[in-house]
Design a protein around this motif. Structure first.
Motif, PDB file in Angstrom:
ATOM      1  N   ALA A   1       6.943   3.816  12.896  1.00  0.00           N
ATOM      2  CA  ALA A   1       6.667   5.219  12.554  1.00  0.00           C
ATOM      3  C   ALA A   1       6.637   5.447  11.041  1.00  0.00           C
ATOM      4  CB  ALA A   1       7.698   6.125  13.211  1.00  0.00           C
ATOM      5  N   ALA A   2       7.476   4.723  10.321  1.00  0.00           N
ATOM      6  CA  ALA A   2       7.533   4.893   8.867  1.00  0.00           C
ATOM      7  C   ALA A   2       6.245   4.460   8.181  1.00  0.00           C
ATOM      8  CB  ALA A   2       8.714   4.108   8.302  1.00  0.00           C
TER       9      ALA A   2
ATOM     10  N   ALA B   1       0.830  -1.205   0.000  1.00  0.00           N
ATOM     11  CA  ALA B   1       0.000   0.000   0.000  1.00  0.00           C
ATOM     12  C   ALA B   1       0.866   1.258   0.000  1.00  0.00           C
ATOM     13  CB  ALA B   1      -0.931  -0.007   1.208  1.00  0.00           C
ATOM     14  N   LYS B   2       1.941   1.227   0.761  1.00  0.00           N
ATOM     15  CA  LYS B   2       2.851   2.381   0.804  1.00  0.00           C
ATOM     16  C   LYS B   2       3.551   2.568  -0.538  1.00  0.00           C
ATOM     17  CE  LYS B   2       6.625   4.486   3.410  1.00  0.00           C
ATOM     18  NZ  LYS B   2       7.557   4.384   4.571  1.00  0.00           N
TER      19      LYS B   2
ATOM     20  N   GLU C   1      10.841  -5.015   9.403  1.00  0.00           N
ATOM     21  CA  GLU C   1      10.798  -3.769   8.642  1.00  0.00           C
ATOM     22  C   GLU C   1       9.539  -2.957   8.949  1.00  0.00           C
ATOM     23  OE1 GLU C   1       9.735  -2.306   4.151  1.00  0.00           O
ATOM     24  OE2 GLU C   1      10.658  -4.286   4.368  1.00  0.00           O
ATOM     25  N   VAL C   2       8.385  -3.617   9.026  1.00  0.00           N
ATOM     26  CA  VAL C   2       7.099  -2.917   9.077  1.00  0.00           C
ATOM     27  C   VAL C   2       6.578  -2.723  10.499  1.00  0.00           C
ATOM     28  CG1 VAL C   2       4.687  -3.014   8.311  1.00  0.00           C
ATOM     29  CG2 VAL C   2       6.527  -3.736   6.768  1.00  0.00           C
ATOM     30  N   MET C   3       6.862  -3.666  11.409  1.00  0.00           N
ATOM     31  CA  MET C   3       6.293  -3.608  12.749  1.00  0.00           C
ATOM     32  C   MET C   3       7.378  -3.626  13.822  1.00  0.00           C
ATOM     33  SD  MET C   3       2.820  -5.892  12.677  1.00  0.00           S
ATOM     34  CE  MET C   3       1.450  -5.460  11.593  1.00  0.00           C
TER      35      MET C   3
ATOM     36  N   ASN D   1      -6.340   4.867   1.010  1.00  0.00           N
ATOM     37  CA  ASN D   1      -7.610   4.525   1.668  1.00  0.00           C
ATOM     38  C   ASN D   1      -7.540   3.174   2.380  1.00  0.00           C
ATOM     39  OD1 ASN D   1      -7.514   3.131  -0.841  1.00  0.00           O
ATOM     40  ND2 ASN D   1      -9.733   2.826  -0.785  1.00  0.00           N
ATOM     41  N   PHE D   2      -6.325   2.704   2.644  1.00  0.00           N
ATOM     42  CA  PHE D   2      -6.135   1.387   3.278  1.00  0.00           C
ATOM     43  C   PHE D   2      -5.349   1.572   4.574  1.00  0.00           C
ATOM     44  CE2 PHE D   2      -3.420  -2.431   3.864  1.00  0.00           C
ATOM     45  CZ  PHE D   2      -4.407  -3.405   3.993  1.00  0.00           C
TER      46      PHE D   2
END
Length: 351
Positions: free
Chosen positions: A276-277, A146-147, A252-254, A153-154
């Motif tokens: 935060a990213a 999504a990024k 990476e994400v969490m 909208n997700f």
């Protein structure tokens, strides 16, 4: 006859030593043990108890309240796995919210939710990200995509959790754990090996009759030695290192955070939240979520069931007020829940 000359089934059926309490942490193990008739093999001195290994069951009431709030007060479209739709919140479920006009879509993966958001760009879409290490990587991949594609909208409402901290919290509740094979296929065996140094025993196993029976026999043999132990009985799937790719996308994400578990309370650093990213995809931040304090039915004993302190049929609601058609607690809703298994397979707790 020595143990090495016996089959796994014979080791179980002829065991006549002190009682052994074994917690099948994973809800899939609970259901498979019932479905396969493994409990009928067990002598009375081998006690199987169910633990907190169902992600829907350990999701706290306030998470359902948050999802209902988003659907009703922020008019978002909720995308979720089917089990969560009927889990009761403080004043109602997502099913009730849907009957009152909220948009609630059942999906089978986080990527399904991503694709729904991509197709319906006039809707704000929130995926309910509930699960352990097995399903968390898929949520991370959906957010990363999504990024990359600027899909604004997700977002995710997260309730992701990690199992090792729960094992530590449950220390002393059983003599040995049946560790979930799919979790450790992702995370490897390091955490289980470290728990041995804390006096916590367990065996990783798969989900076939042979794998489960073998794991139970190994627990009996190792328990006799009188010291903490660990054994990987699922080597065809679980390696020492686990899945590096899955671990990397989660990293990476969490990031770790404290998390509330139904029945277990808040366990430090046992949850996962978006870094935060990626916080623009965090539904709590995006929709200015107020602090919600959930309240479950005080007669429901799901919390005690999840800790192995009582069997489902020890709850006065079980099979009466609380049934799969009209569940009071999450453990009756989820297809991995202990109450659901006991109800479906006869409501007995032999073994």
């Amino acid at each position: 006859m020595k143990d090495e000359k016996k089959t796994a089934r014979e080791i179980i059926e002829t065991y006549n030593g002190p009682a052994i309490r074994i917690m099948e942490v994973c809800g899939t193990h609970t259901h498979e043990i019932f479905r396969l008739g493994i409990r009928s093999l067990l002598p009375d001195n081998i006690k199987l108890i169910s633990g907190p290994g169902c992600p829907v069951c350990v999701t706290p009431v306030n998470f359902i309240d948050e999802a209902v709030f988003l659907a009703q007060k922020r008019q978002v479209t909720i995308c979720t796995f089917g089990d969560l739709v009927r889990v009761p919140g403080t004043v109602g479920s997502l099913a009730k919210a849907r009957s009152e006009g909220a948009r609630v879509e059942v999906v089978y993966s986080p990527m399904d939710a991503y694709l729904y958001a991509e197709k319906h760009k006039t809707e704000q879409v929130v995926f309910l990200s509930v699960g352990f290490e097995t399903t968390t990587p898929a949520s991370c991949l959906a957010v990363r995509k999504a990024k990359q594609n600027h899909l604004e909208n997700f977002s995710l409402l997260t309730a992701n959790k990690t199992m090792p901290q729960a094992y530590q919290t449950l220390k002393g509740s059983a003599d040995a754990f049946l560790y979930p094979g799919h979790v450790h296929a992702v995370m490897g065996t390091t955490s289980c090996e470290e728990l041995v140094r804390e006096g916590i025993s367990g065996v990783i196993t798969g989900f076939t009759a042979k794998e489960i029976v073998t794991a139970l026999a190994v627990i009996i043999i190792k328990h006799r030695e009188g010291k903490a132990f660990f054994k990987n009985c699922y080597p065809r799937v679980v390696t020492a290192a686990g899945s590096k790719a899955a671990q990397q996308v989660m990293e990476e994400v969490m990031e770790p955070c404290d998390a509330e578990w139904r029945g277990l309370g808040t366990i430090l650093q046992s949850g996962l939240k978006l870094r935060a990213a990626y916080e623009t995809f965090d539904a709590r931040i995006k929709y200015t979520m107020p602090k919600l304090v959930g309240h479950s039915n005080t007669a429901c004993r799901c919390g005690e069931v999840l800790q192995g302190k009582c069997y489902p049929d020890g709850c006065i609601l079980f099979g009466k007020t609380c049934t799969p058609e009209h569940p009071v607690g999450a453990c009756m809703v989820s297809h991995e829940g202990a109450c659901s298994a006991f109800y479906q397979y006869g409501g007995i707790h032999h073994g």
